[in-house]
Write a protein that holds these residues in place. Structure first.
Motif, PDB file in Angstrom:
ATOM      1  N   THR A 115       5.818  54.867 -17.828  1.00 58.25           N
ATOM      2  CA  THR A 115       6.766  55.896 -17.380  1.00 58.25           C
ATOM      3  C   THR A 115       8.170  55.302 -17.360  1.00 58.25           C
ATOM      4  OG1 THR A 115       6.600  55.281 -15.066  1.00 58.25           O
ATOM      5  CG2 THR A 115       5.049  56.967 -15.861  1.00 58.25           C
ATOM      6  N   ARG A 116       9.122  56.192 -17.204  1.00 53.25           N
ATOM      7  CA  ARG A 116      10.504  55.735 -17.063  1.00 53.25           C
ATOM      8  C   ARG A 116      10.629  54.820 -15.846  1.00 53.25           C
ATOM      9  NH1 ARG A 116      15.884  59.058 -15.070  1.00 53.25           N
ATOM     10  NH2 ARG A 116      17.178  57.197 -15.022  1.00 53.25           N
ATOM     11  N   GLN A 125       8.179  53.738 -23.248  1.00 49.37           N
ATOM     12  CA  GLN A 125       8.347  54.943 -22.421  1.00 49.37           C
ATOM     13  C   GLN A 125       7.837  56.192 -23.135  1.00 49.37           C
ATOM     14  OE1 GLN A 125      12.023  55.469 -20.218  1.00 49.37           O
ATOM     15  NE2 GLN A 125      12.012  57.652 -20.688  1.00 49.37           N
ATOM     16  N   VAL A 126       7.022  56.938 -22.401  1.00 49.72           N
ATOM     17  CA  VAL A 126       6.450  58.178 -22.920  1.00 49.72           C
ATOM     18  C   VAL A 126       7.100  59.335 -22.176  1.00 49.72           C
ATOM     19  CG1 VAL A 126       4.325  59.544 -23.022  1.00 49.72           C
ATOM     20  CG2 VAL A 126       4.249  57.082 -23.497  1.00 49.72           C
ATOM     21  N   ASP A 166      -7.567  53.617  -5.745  1.00 51.25           N
ATOM     22  CA  ASP A 166      -6.542  52.576  -5.847  1.00 51.25           C
ATOM     23  C   ASP A 166      -6.689  51.857  -7.189  1.00 51.25           C
ATOM     24  OD1 ASP A 166      -4.967  50.288  -5.706  1.00 51.25           O
ATOM     25  OD2 ASP A 166      -5.267  50.099  -3.531  1.00 51.25           O
ATOM     26  N   LEU A 167      -5.640  51.885  -7.967  1.00 54.33           N
ATOM     27  CA  LEU A 167      -5.722  51.319  -9.316  1.00 54.33           C
ATOM     28  C   LEU A 167      -6.104  49.848  -9.293  1.00 54.33           C
ATOM     29  CD1 LEU A 167      -3.093  49.416 -10.507  1.00 54.33           C
ATOM     30  CD2 LEU A 167      -1.926  51.508  -9.872  1.00 54.33           C
ATOM     31  N   GLY A 181       2.373  53.358 -14.493  1.00 56.80           N
ATOM     32  CA  GLY A 181       3.555  53.881 -13.819  1.00 56.80           C
ATOM     33  C   GLY A 181       4.120  52.910 -12.806  1.00 56.80           C
ATOM     34  N   ARG A 182       4.988  53.438 -11.972  1.00 56.86           N
ATOM     35  CA  ARG A 182       5.666  52.640 -10.959  1.00 56.86           C
ATOM     36  C   ARG A 182       4.675  51.907 -10.053  1.00 56.86           C
ATOM     37  NH1 ARG A 182      10.696  54.469  -8.863  1.00 56.86           N
ATOM     38  NH2 ARG A 182      10.028  56.618  -9.196  1.00 56.86           N
ATOM     39  N   GLY A 198      -1.582  55.245 -12.065  1.00 59.05           N
ATOM     40  CA  GLY A 198      -0.478  55.140 -11.110  1.00 59.05           C
ATOM     41  C   GLY A 198       0.758  55.874 -11.578  1.00 59.05           C
ATOM     42  N   GLN A 214       8.947  65.488 -16.923  1.00 56.71           N
ATOM     43  CA  GLN A 214       9.561  64.717 -18.006  1.00 56.71           C
ATOM     44  C   GLN A 214       8.551  63.774 -18.648  1.00 56.71           C
ATOM     45  OE1 GLN A 214      10.954  64.778 -14.873  1.00 56.71           O
ATOM     46  NE2 GLN A 214      12.794  65.984 -15.176  1.00 56.71           N
ATOM     47  N   HIS A 215       7.553  63.334 -17.881  1.00 57.14           N
ATOM     48  CA  HIS A 215       6.511  62.491 -18.459  1.00 57.14           C
ATOM     49  C   HIS A 215       5.464  63.356 -19.178  1.00 57.14           C
ATOM     50  CE1 HIS A 215       4.189  58.832 -19.002  1.00 57.14           C
ATOM     51  NE2 HIS A 215       3.109  59.522 -18.678  1.00 57.14           N
ATOM     52  N   ASN A 240      -5.137  57.917  -9.734  1.00 54.60           N
ATOM     53  CA  ASN A 240      -4.023  57.945  -8.794  1.00 54.60           C
ATOM     54  C   ASN A 240      -4.590  57.980  -7.393  1.00 54.60           C
ATOM     55  OD1 ASN A 240      -1.711  58.950  -7.158  1.00 54.60           O
ATOM     56  ND2 ASN A 240      -0.739  59.185  -9.172  1.00 54.60           N
ATOM     57  N   LYS A 241      -3.935  57.288  -6.460  1.00 54.33           N
ATOM     58  CA  LYS A 241      -4.521  57.253  -5.112  1.00 54.33           C
ATOM     59  C   LYS A 241      -4.174  58.500  -4.305  1.00 54.33           C
ATOM     60  CE  LYS A 241      -0.979  54.591  -2.687  1.00 54.33           C
ATOM     61  NZ  LYS A 241      -0.659  53.311  -2.048  1.00 54.33           N
ATOM     62  N   SER A 301       2.694  59.674 -11.399  1.00 53.39           N
ATOM     63  CA  SER A 301       2.669  60.889 -10.572  1.00 53.39           C
ATOM     64  C   SER A 301       2.516  62.158 -11.409  1.00 53.39           C
ATOM     65  CB  SER A 301       3.940  60.971  -9.720  1.00 53.39           C
ATOM     66  OG  SER A 301       5.084  61.022 -10.561  1.00 53.39           O
ATOM     67  N   GLN A 313       9.921  63.024 -22.171  1.00 54.65           N
ATOM     68  CA  GLN A 313      11.034  63.821 -22.695  1.00 54.65           C
ATOM     69  C   GLN A 313      12.054  62.957 -23.419  1.00 54.65           C
ATOM     70  OE1 GLN A 313      13.565  65.487 -19.662  1.00 54.65           O
ATOM     71  NE2 GLN A 313      14.265  67.149 -20.960  1.00 54.65           N
ATOM     72  N   THR A 314      12.320  61.775 -22.856  1.00 51.96           N
ATOM     73  CA  THR A 314      13.333  60.928 -23.464  1.00 51.96           C
ATOM     74  C   THR A 314      12.732  59.661 -24.032  1.00 51.96           C
ATOM     75  OG1 THR A 314      13.752  60.146 -21.250  1.00 51.96           O
ATOM     76  CG2 THR A 314      15.263  61.762 -22.122  1.00 51.96           C
TER      77      THR A 314
END
Ligand SMILES: Cc1cc2nc3c(=O)[nH]c(=O)nc-3n(C[C@H](O)[C@H](O)[C@H](O)COP(=O)(O)OP(=O)(O)OC[C@H]3O[C@@H](n4cnc5c(N)ncnc54)[C@H](O)[C@@H]3O)c2cc1C
Ligand SMILES: Nc1ncnc2c1ncn2[C@@H]1O[C@H](COP(=O)(O)O)[C@@H](O)[C@H]1O
Lengths: 312, 249
Positions: free
Chosen positions: A230-231, A244-245, A300-301, A204-205, A261, A267-268, A282-283, A263, A247-248
């Motif tokens: 993620t988006r 990208q995994v 922490d990743l 992720g982000r 990482g 949508q994910h 995830n932290k 959230s 909804q879209t």
């Protein structure tokens, strides 16, 4: 009598696994006869693959130079012509099916059932709405042709021990010239395909850069997994859009999904709800991803990922 | 080209956690925040940028729905659309009927380009744009992440499962917007004031003589299956242990 025509997805040389999943979905309709339609410039190899799918009675091919690439406006009128003797026309809920099937439906003057996730009868299905926040039972009119896309993550592939007959078909359809294929940029990768992989590692982000995604690739390569994102990670330019995994993006159902990482936005999550085991790293212990994770690790990743890769 | 037509659907805001009503008759929409479908905002942004580059002279936004959709059209006007059309109906319409309404408006307005969202995030159908292109007999460029206009044609990059596909289409045509086509602008307060004076025409659906399509009815709603509560592990060795227990490592 239920006669289902499934539109094969392929790249000209091999069949996309989405087709075998459509066959499984169609097999869930009692007493249905299932045929597969291959539109291609040269249908041979794909038709041979389709003929092996369990449950398929007949493979029909339409070979024309214009069918070398999957252009919806070109394929749709041919599908309509080929569909004359069928009660149902199914395609996969991939970008291929989402593009062409509504065009087929409109030419037939009917609406489409999008994303079948369960079959309740020949005209009754379950499908997700609101990014999977609700499941609706839909009833299509019995008198009209039924056009639908199949949510491939909801189905296993049909087995490969069939031997259907293959027949060439020529149809009388007007092929438009207003839409021209130019090219497709496929990212080359030796990793498993995201849509069919048994294991997927997604970032992720929080990865925060393209370079840091190497941590995700390292873990994926260690365990033979595909890579997703993620988006937010795609939008930030850390990784290519086809990863990208959600909804879209792609809706997937691997045996193991490791979310790093991420959230856990709705949508994910709608893209992974059929995964066998979801692992979340995830932290933030409050992250919504932990609500769906089978195994959660708060950490922490940047320390967890290297350690995990080394010790797995 | 002269005109670009953009579809704006009023939907439950993407941040709302949608819940199924306890009697299974639908989803709870009373009192929840409503917004422009996010993909439609992107569609409108694209149309505005095309106009700002001098390749179009007017951007028209169209919504089909109850008179409450005026709100979303006003937001579209504040973003920069020149005028709005609201086809009013209290009925929940199916995608093909909506496409027929779009076609009727196209016949009246003769746009050179129609930009819709790739899907509405309420029903997640992803049908209207493709259906419109089909019944209009024109090209469709779905899931667009880049649109380059060149006179009577456009070159469109599409987000497909394999990667990025490029097609060339003759205009007029339908383009459906994907997430990465652009970043929609924020609306500024003075623009909201100005938008109040922009024209918003209401057309009752009953005045349009649209033939309704055979609808697919929704007979019951239920919440999705919930996943069983998982476990939390302390550290990496415990994580590997848990994976081994499941036969995954
Ligand atoms: C119409 C629409 C469609 C969408 N479609 C999709 C879609 O298909 N797929 C999709 O994914 N999203 C989609 N989104 C976006 C979605 O709403 C979220 O914005 C997105 O999924 C968030 O991505 P993320 O989890 O990577 O980022 P964030 O939400 O920013 O989460 C980052 C997470 O990383 C954690 N973190 C930070 N640093 C570390 C660290 N060092 N170690 C461990 N953890 C850390 C944080 O605690 C946080 O939980 C869509 C949105 C809209 C409006
Ligand atoms: N009621 C509506 N009013 C305006 N535009 C709509 C409406 N319904 C659908 N659209 C357009 O069609 C796109 C695809 O919708 P759908 O086929 O329902 O997923 C949306 O993103 C809109 O641009």
């Amino acid at each position: 009598m239920t006669k289902i025509l499934i539109i094969a997805e392929h790249d000209g040389s091999s069949m996309n696994p989405s087709t075998a999943k459509c066959v499984t979905c169609a097999s869930g309709i009692d007493g249905a006869t299932i045929d597969v339609l291959v539109l291609a410039a040269d249908a041979g190899a794909v038709a041979a693959e389709a003929a092996k799918l369990n449950g398929v009675s007949r493979v029909v091919t339409i070979e024309r130079d214009e069918n070398a690439q999957p252009v919806a406006a070109i394929l749709a009128p041919q599908i309509v012509a080929a569909a004359a003797d069928y009660t149902h026309v199914f395609g996969p809920s991939t970008t291929f099916g989402k593009d062409v099937m509504p065009r087929v439906a409109a030419l037939l003057g009917v609406n489409q059932v999008s994303d079948i996730m369960a079959v309740n009868g020949s005209h009754t299905f379950h499908r997700p709405i609101y990014a999977g926040s609700a499941v609706v039972t839909v009833q299509a009119p019995a008198g009209a042709k039924l056009v639908a896309t199949v949510r491939t993550a909801s189905y296993q592939s049909a087995a490969n021990d069939g031997s259907a007959a293959i027949e060439a078909l020529t149809v009388d359809a007007e092929i438009p010239t207003h839409t021209r294929f130019v090219g497709v940029e496929v990212s080359e990768s030796d990793r498993p395909d995201l849509q069919t992989a048994a294991k997927v590692v997604s970032g992720g982000r929080a990865l925060a850069s393209e370079e840091n995604f190497d941590l995700v690739y390292a873990l994926a390569d260690k365990i033979g997994a595909a890579v997703g994102a993620t988006r937010a990670a795609v939008d930030a330019g850390y990784i290519a859009s086809e990863t990208q995994v959600g909804q879209t993006g792609k809706i997937i159902a691997p045996e193991l999904y490791i979310a790093v990482g991420i959230s856990g936005a709705i949508q994910h999550l709608t893209g992974i709800k059929d995964a066998g085991t979801i692992v979340a790293i995830n932290k933030d212990e409050e992250a919504p991803i932990f609500e769906v994770a089978d195994i959660g690790l708060v950490g922490d990743l940047f320390t967890v990922l290297p350690e995990l890769t080394e010790n797995l | 080209m002269e005109k670009i037509l953009v579809g704006l659907k009023r939907v439950v805001d993407y941040n709302v956690r949608v819940r199924v009503k306890s009697d299974g008759s639908g989803v709870e929409t009373a009192g929840v925040k409503m917004s422009i479908n996010p993909f439609d905002e992107i569609a409108l942004e694209e149309a505005l940028q095309i106009k700002e580059r001098g390749d179009a002279s007017e951007v028209i936004v169209l919504s089909i729905g109850t008179s409450e959709s005026q709100q979303q059209l006003r937001t579209g006007l504040a973003m920069g659309a020149d005028r709005a059309i609201l086809v009013t109906t209290d009925d929940e319409l199916d995608p093909l009927t909506r496409a027929r309404i779009f076609l009727e408006v196209i016949n009246r307005e003769q746009p050179g380009l129609v930009v819709l969202g790739k899907q509405a995030i309420d029903e997640d159908n992803s049908q209207t744009g493709q259906m419109l292109a089909a019944i209009w007999g024109r090209p469709q460029a779905t899931f667009a992440s880049e649109v380059k206009l060149d006179g009577d044609t456009a070159t469109v990059t599409r987000e497909v499962d394999a990667g990025l596909e490029t097609i060339e289409i003759d205009l007029p045509a339908v383009v459906t917007a994907d997430l990465r086509l652009n970043e929609p602008r924020y609306v500024k307060l003075p623009d909201i004031m100005k938008a109040k004076k922009k024209p918003l025409e209401e057309l009752p659906l009953s005045d349009l003589a649209i033939e309704g399509a055979p609808a697919i009815s929704s007979t019951a709603y239920e919440p999705p299956a919930v996943r069983e509560k998982g476990i939390m592990v302390e550290d990496v060795p415990a994580l590997i242990g848990a994976l081994k227990d499941k036969g995954l490592a």
